[in-house]
Write a protein that holds these residues in place. Structure first.
Motif, short mmCIF file in Angstrom:
data_model
loop_
_atom_site.label_atom_id
_atom_site.label_comp_id
_atom_site.label_asym_id
_atom_site.label_seq_id
_atom_site.Cartn_x
_atom_site.Cartn_y
_atom_site.Cartn_z
N VAL A 121 0.81 -1.22 0.00
CA VAL A 121 0.00 0.00 0.00
C VAL A 121 0.84 1.27 0.00
O VAL A 121 0.29 2.37 -0.08
CB VAL A 121 -0.94 0.02 1.23
N SER A 122 2.17 1.15 0.09
CA SER A 122 3.02 2.34 0.13
C SER A 122 3.93 2.38 -1.09
O SER A 122 4.18 1.36 -1.74
CB SER A 122 3.84 2.38 1.41
N ASP A 123 4.45 3.57 -1.37
CA ASP A 123 5.35 3.80 -2.51
C ASP A 123 6.79 3.72 -2.02
O ASP A 123 7.21 4.58 -1.22
CB ASP A 123 5.06 5.17 -3.12
N PRO A 124 7.55 2.72 -2.46
CA PRO A 124 8.95 2.60 -1.99
C PRO A 124 9.80 3.81 -2.33
O PRO A 124 10.88 3.99 -1.75
CB PRO A 124 9.45 1.35 -2.72
N GLY A 125 9.35 4.65 -3.26
CA GLY A 125 10.13 5.82 -3.65
C GLY A 125 9.96 7.00 -2.73
O GLY A 125 10.66 8.01 -2.87
N ARG A 181 5.89 6.57 3.91
CA ARG A 181 5.46 5.18 3.76
C ARG A 181 4.75 4.70 5.03
O ARG A 181 3.76 3.97 4.95
CB ARG A 181 6.66 4.28 3.47
N ALA A 182 5.28 5.10 6.19
CA ALA A 182 4.66 4.69 7.45
C ALA A 182 3.21 5.17 7.53
O ALA A 182 2.32 4.41 7.93
CB ALA A 182 5.47 5.22 8.62
N HIS A 183 2.96 6.41 7.15
CA HIS A 183 1.60 6.93 7.18
C HIS A 183 0.70 6.15 6.23
O HIS A 183 -0.45 5.84 6.57
CB HIS A 183 1.59 8.42 6.83
N ALA A 184 1.21 5.79 5.06
CA ALA A 184 0.41 5.03 4.10
C ALA A 184 0.08 3.64 4.62
O ALA A 184 -1.05 3.16 4.49
CB ALA A 184 1.15 4.94 2.76
N VAL A 240 7.12 3.15 13.12
CA VAL A 240 7.00 2.35 11.89
C VAL A 240 8.05 2.78 10.88
O VAL A 240 8.64 1.94 10.17
CB VAL A 240 5.57 2.45 11.33
N ALA A 241 8.32 4.08 10.79
CA ALA A 241 9.37 4.56 9.88
C ALA A 241 10.73 3.98 10.26
O ALA A 241 11.52 3.59 9.39
CB ALA A 241 9.41 6.08 9.89
N GLU A 242 11.01 3.90 11.56
CA GLU A 242 12.28 3.31 12.00
C GLU A 242 12.36 1.83 11.60
O GLU A 242 13.42 1.35 11.18
CB GLU A 242 12.40 3.45 13.52
N LEU A 243 11.25 1.12 11.73
CA LEU A 243 11.24 -0.30 11.34
C LEU A 243 11.41 -0.46 9.83
O LEU A 243 12.07 -1.40 9.37
CB LEU A 243 9.95 -0.96 11.82
N LEU A 244 10.85 0.43 9.05
CA LEU A 244 11.06 0.39 7.60
C LEU A 244 12.53 0.58 7.26
O LEU A 244 13.07 -0.09 6.38
CB LEU A 244 10.21 1.46 6.91
N ARG A 245 13.19 1.49 7.96
CA ARG A 245 14.62 1.70 7.73
C ARG A 245 15.43 0.44 8.05
O ARG A 245 16.50 0.23 7.49
CB ARG A 245 15.13 2.86 8.58
N ARG A 246 14.91 -0.39 8.94
CA ARG A 246 15.59 -1.62 9.32
C ARG A 246 15.26 -2.79 8.41
O ARG A 246 15.71 -3.90 8.64
CB ARG A 246 15.24 -1.97 10.77
#
Length: 373
Positions: free
Chosen positions: A34-38, A44-47, A322-328
């Motif tokens: 549901v999020s845009d990797p770009g 992305r976290a909000h999406a 969630v943004a921190e987890l995406l970075r990981r």
């Protein structure tokens, strides 16, 4: 759980017993990103959270509100960490509202104070209809989210709230209680569950009341994992390997919990997880590695009298985590389980087990004096 499930023909989630889907055996559905990797991790976290909101495992708001002369959670309330605007900003879709009481209350006083807490929560939800909705099941939780409301589940309450009576347990369940912490009673102590404690747990399974094992002794937790036919919760527990807090779980117990398909809800507190969002993420990484992605959740523990990491100061801050987890490198699918899917699975599991048990078991009339002497 299998001994209950194998005797039933299950086809659908909602309806009569024969129409109830087995939540443990259902084939997983393919995940649709549901999020845009770009975009940035925060975008992305909000999406992701817009599609898969947070089901928060522990809110201390009810007791905090008792001490305010006036409040408006829909307009906003600066005296607490949780209100509807901040819940919406943080993409929170559901919360378990704690009915825990201050230490020292037991017996009839604990029963009465818990009833007052239940009454307060119902009044608060009724007075904030545009933001909150009281729910009992996974289906009602999803319905509330789809209607733009934040679902409120009642519990956990403390074991002392039962007054050692299964009749009181059934009465609390009828009033909406959906989780009970198995600690602070003679039948759930450092020595583990007594015979009456095991009977309490079986009756909880029959009713659909989830067992919360945060703060329970390791002997109690292990016995509850063995006895319970429904998934169990640890509503405020992180990894003891990273931080030696007594409510945090050793790896051996995390692994046992994962094997039983329970749910460890990591608290966002400086005391249990550390002072930064990165510390919280470390605990989430560890629990996921040891117990599995389907057995880790989030517990804000807001308004419970604890300090929080600076980046996670109130209920609006979940996107930063969630943004921190995406970075990981967390996948969207694992994040969807973390925020929403795992709690839904546990709620469905409790409902399934209750419907099955009610076909096999009458309400228990056991007394503590009969079983424990």
């Amino acid at each position: 759980m299998a001994d209950l499930q194998d005797e039933l023909h299950t086809t659908a989630e909602v309806g009569g017993l024969d129409d109830l889907a087995d939540p443990f055996e259902a084939a997983p559905q393919p995940y649709a990103p549901v999020s845009d990797p770009g975009t940035t991790p925060l975008e992305r976290a909000h999406a992701i959270l817009a599609a898969h909101p947070v089901a928060d495992g522990y809110s201390g708001l009810p007791w905090a509100l008792r001490h305010l002369p006036w409040f408006d959670l829909e307009l906003g309330e600066s005296a607490v960490d949780t209100d509807v605007p901040r819940l919406r900003e943080g993409h929170v879709g559901a919360l378990l509202w704690s009915l825990h009481l201050p230490e020292g209350l037991d017996g009839d006083r604990a029963v009465g104070a818990t009833m007052e807490q239940l009454d307060l929560v119902k009044t608060v939800v009724r007075n904030h209809p545009e933001g909150l909705r009281l729910v009992c099941t996974a289906g009602q939780t999803t319905d509330a989210r789809n209607c733009g409301r934040i679902a409120v589940l009642l519990g956990p309450a403390g074991a002392a709230a039962l007054g050692d009576s299964l009749g009181i347990l059934r009465s609390l369940h009828a009033l909406g209680l959906r989780a009970l912490t198995l600690s602070g009673a003679t039948w759930a102590s450092e020595a583990g569950l007594t015979r009456f404690g095991e009977e309490v747990l079986r009756e909880m399974n029959r009713l659909g009341v989830l067992a919360d094992l945060s703060g329970a002794s390791e002997d109690t937790a292990r016995r509850a994992l063995a006895v319970s036919k429904a998934p169990v919760l640890f509503t405020r527990s992180a990894a003891r390997a990273l931080r030696p807090h007594p409510a945090n779980l050793p790896d051996e117990l995390l692994a046992e919990m994962g094997a039983a398909k329970g749910l460890c809800m990591v608290p966002l507190t400086a005391e249990q997880t550390g002072p930064t969002v990165r510390d919280v993420a470390d605990h989430l990484d560890h629990v996921r590695e040891v117990a599995g992605a389907e057995c880790v959740g989030l517990s804000g523990t807001y308004d419970a009298g604890t300090a929080h990491p600076q980046e996670l100061r109130d209920a609006s801050c979940y996107p930063h985590l969630v943004a921190e987890l995406l970075r990981r490198g967390w996948s969207e699918e694992d994040l969807a389980l973390l925020t929403w899917g795992n709690v839904q699975r546990v709620l469905r599991g409790a409902d399934f087990t209750a419907r099955a048990a009610q076909q096999r078991r009458e309400p228990s009339t056991a007394k503590i004096a009969e079983l424990d002497g």
